[in-house]
Design a protein around this motif. Sequence first.
Motif, PDB file in Angstrom:
ATOM      1  N   ASN A 258      -2.840   9.194  16.075  1.00  0.00           N
ATOM      2  CA  ASN A 258      -3.995   8.364  15.694  1.00  0.00           C
ATOM      3  C   ASN A 258      -3.537   7.485  14.540  1.00  0.00           C
ATOM      4  OD1 ASN A 258      -6.413   7.208  15.011  1.00  0.00           O
ATOM      5  ND2 ASN A 258      -7.405   9.112  14.380  1.00  0.00           N
ATOM      6  N   PRO A 259      -3.004   6.287  14.837  1.00  0.00           N
ATOM      7  CA  PRO A 259      -2.261   5.513  13.845  1.00  0.00           C
ATOM      8  C   PRO A 259      -3.101   5.040  12.657  1.00  0.00           C
ATOM      9  CG  PRO A 259      -2.708   4.158  15.767  1.00  0.00           C
ATOM     10  CD  PRO A 259      -3.128   5.554  16.125  1.00  0.00           C
ATOM     11  N   GLN A 260      -2.760   5.539  11.502  1.00  0.00           N
ATOM     12  CA  GLN A 260      -3.351   5.069  10.265  1.00  0.00           C
ATOM     13  C   GLN A 260      -2.465   5.464   9.091  1.00  0.00           C
ATOM     14  OE1 GLN A 260      -6.886   7.496   8.842  1.00  0.00           O
ATOM     15  NE2 GLN A 260      -7.036   7.927  11.030  1.00  0.00           N
ATOM     16  N   GLY A 261      -2.588   4.727   8.021  1.00  0.00           N
ATOM     17  CA  GLY A 261      -1.756   5.024   6.861  1.00  0.00           C
ATOM     18  C   GLY A 261      -2.229   4.276   5.631  1.00  0.00           C
ATOM     19  N   VAL A 262      -1.527   4.526   4.541  1.00  0.00           N
ATOM     20  CA  VAL A 262      -1.864   3.938   3.247  1.00  0.00           C
ATOM     21  C   VAL A 262      -0.637   3.235   2.685  1.00  0.00           C
ATOM     22  CG1 VAL A 262      -2.612   4.386   0.885  1.00  0.00           C
ATOM     23  CG2 VAL A 262      -3.612   5.695   2.778  1.00  0.00           C
ATOM     24  N   LEU A 263      -0.787   1.965   2.385  1.00  0.00           N
ATOM     25  CA  LEU A 263       0.259   1.204   1.698  1.00  0.00           C
ATOM     26  C   LEU A 263       0.160   1.468   0.199  1.00  0.00           C
ATOM     27  CD1 LEU A 263       2.422  -1.098   1.504  1.00  0.00           C
ATOM     28  CD2 LEU A 263       0.497  -2.695   1.352  1.00  0.00           C
ATOM     29  N   ILE A 264       1.285   1.853  -0.397  1.00  0.00           N
ATOM     30  CA  ILE A 264       1.331   1.998  -1.855  1.00  0.00           C
ATOM     31  C   ILE A 264       1.662   0.614  -2.420  1.00  0.00           C
ATOM     32  CG2 ILE A 264       2.309   3.242  -3.799  1.00  0.00           C
ATOM     33  CD1 ILE A 264       0.844   4.994  -1.702  1.00  0.00           C
ATOM     34  N   ARG A 265       0.677  -0.009  -3.046  1.00  0.00           N
ATOM     35  CA  ARG A 265       0.841  -1.394  -3.498  1.00  0.00           C
ATOM     36  C   ARG A 265       1.446  -1.507  -4.889  1.00  0.00           C
ATOM     37  NH1 ARG A 265      -0.494  -5.953  -1.113  1.00  0.00           N
ATOM     38  NH2 ARG A 265      -0.089  -6.906  -3.128  1.00  0.00           N
ATOM     39  N   ALA A 266       1.146  -0.571  -5.773  1.00  0.00           N
ATOM     40  CA  ALA A 266       1.650  -0.694  -7.142  1.00  0.00           C
ATOM     41  C   ALA A 266       1.651   0.665  -7.825  1.00  0.00           C
ATOM     42  CB  ALA A 266       0.802  -1.679  -7.948  1.00  0.00           C
TER      43      ALA A 266
ATOM     44  N   SER B 154       4.674  -3.918 -10.003  1.00  0.00           N
ATOM     45  CA  SER B 154       3.306  -4.392  -9.768  1.00  0.00           C
ATOM     46  C   SER B 154       3.154  -5.091  -8.414  1.00  0.00           C
ATOM     47  CB  SER B 154       2.887  -5.348 -10.893  1.00  0.00           C
ATOM     48  OG  SER B 154       3.780  -6.455 -10.959  1.00  0.00           O
ATOM     49  N   GLY B 155       3.667  -4.455  -7.372  1.00  0.00           N
ATOM     50  CA  GLY B 155       3.563  -4.997  -6.025  1.00  0.00           C
ATOM     51  C   GLY B 155       4.372  -4.119  -5.086  1.00  0.00           C
TER      52      GLY B 155
ATOM     53  N   LYS C  52      -2.656  -2.376 -16.022  1.00  0.00           N
ATOM     54  CA  LYS C  52      -1.918  -3.643 -16.086  1.00  0.00           C
ATOM     55  C   LYS C  52      -0.889  -3.802 -14.979  1.00  0.00           C
ATOM     56  CE  LYS C  52       1.501  -1.980 -19.488  1.00  0.00           C
ATOM     57  NZ  LYS C  52       2.025  -2.194 -20.868  1.00  0.00           N
ATOM     58  N   TYR C  53      -0.607  -2.727 -14.227  1.00  0.00           N
ATOM     59  CA  TYR C  53       0.420  -2.810 -13.197  1.00  0.00           C
ATOM     60  C   TYR C  53      -0.122  -3.153 -11.827  1.00  0.00           C
ATOM     61  CZ  TYR C  53       3.837  -1.047 -16.516  1.00  0.00           C
ATOM     62  OH  TYR C  53       4.662  -0.921 -17.580  1.00  0.00           O
ATOM     63  N   ILE C  54      -1.421  -3.329 -11.663  1.00  0.00           N
ATOM     64  CA  ILE C  54      -1.932  -3.689 -10.348  1.00  0.00           C
ATOM     65  C   ILE C  54      -1.431  -5.085  -9.974  1.00  0.00           C
ATOM     66  CG2 ILE C  54      -3.957  -2.212 -10.572  1.00  0.00           C
ATOM     67  CD1 ILE C  54      -5.597  -4.744 -11.102  1.00  0.00           C
ATOM     68  N   SER C  55      -1.325  -5.338  -8.665  1.00  0.00           N
ATOM     69  CA  SER C  55      -0.732  -6.603  -8.215  1.00  0.00           C
ATOM     70  C   SER C  55      -1.701  -7.775  -8.344  1.00  0.00           C
ATOM     71  CB  SER C  55      -0.271  -6.465  -6.759  1.00  0.00           C
ATOM     72  OG  SER C  55      -1.380  -6.197  -5.902  1.00  0.00           O
TER      73      SER C  55
END
Length: 203
Positions: A94-102, A134-135, A198-201
């Motif tokens: 059941n394809p799903q996931g979470v991208l780690i952005r920062a 930060s990305g 402060k590290y969010i993209s």
Amino acid sequence: MKILKKEFYSRDARIVAKDLLGKYLVRNYDGNILIGKIVETEAYIGKIDKACHAYNNKRTPKVMPLYGEPGIAYIYSIYGMYKCFNVITGEYDNPQGVLIRAVEPINGVEIISQNRFNKAYEKLNKKEIINLTSGPAKLCIAFKLEKDLNNIDLFHEKLYLSEGISEKVEIIETTRIGIDYAEEAKEFNWRYYIKDNKYISKK
């Protein structure tokens, strides 16, 4: 540090994406322990999400990790040169996931600095310090997250996610970034970040 177990990932990507905020990304690289606090994530759910690589039951060699067991890594290339690191959630097939952005650097900042800018941390200016992780592509460079880690499980010493330090944070829910092609899915509020970190993209 307490490694997150398979049960943690065996849930809806949107829930996991929020619960990952404040958790630690831990990378054992050449004997150096690099740690970053996760401060920004995005959820993707193949069945209903035109921004997901596996939307409409797409199955290619590249996207097959999305169909795997919860708690494995999905690392893919963008623009032919940069990488993005995701964790698979939900249930098998059941394809799903979470991208780690920062992430916010916690440990190993000297190695992180060398990986990102090829210079000592003390020589970084304020802008470079913020831009360390930060990305999604930045953090992959800083933590040496390459395609050889694609499809591995996140329960061993090379790469894992762990409990962080317990703290109260305010979570912002907003739209995802760079998915203008995804029609109605671009309006989903499936990006989550720790307010004022402060590290969010991007706010």
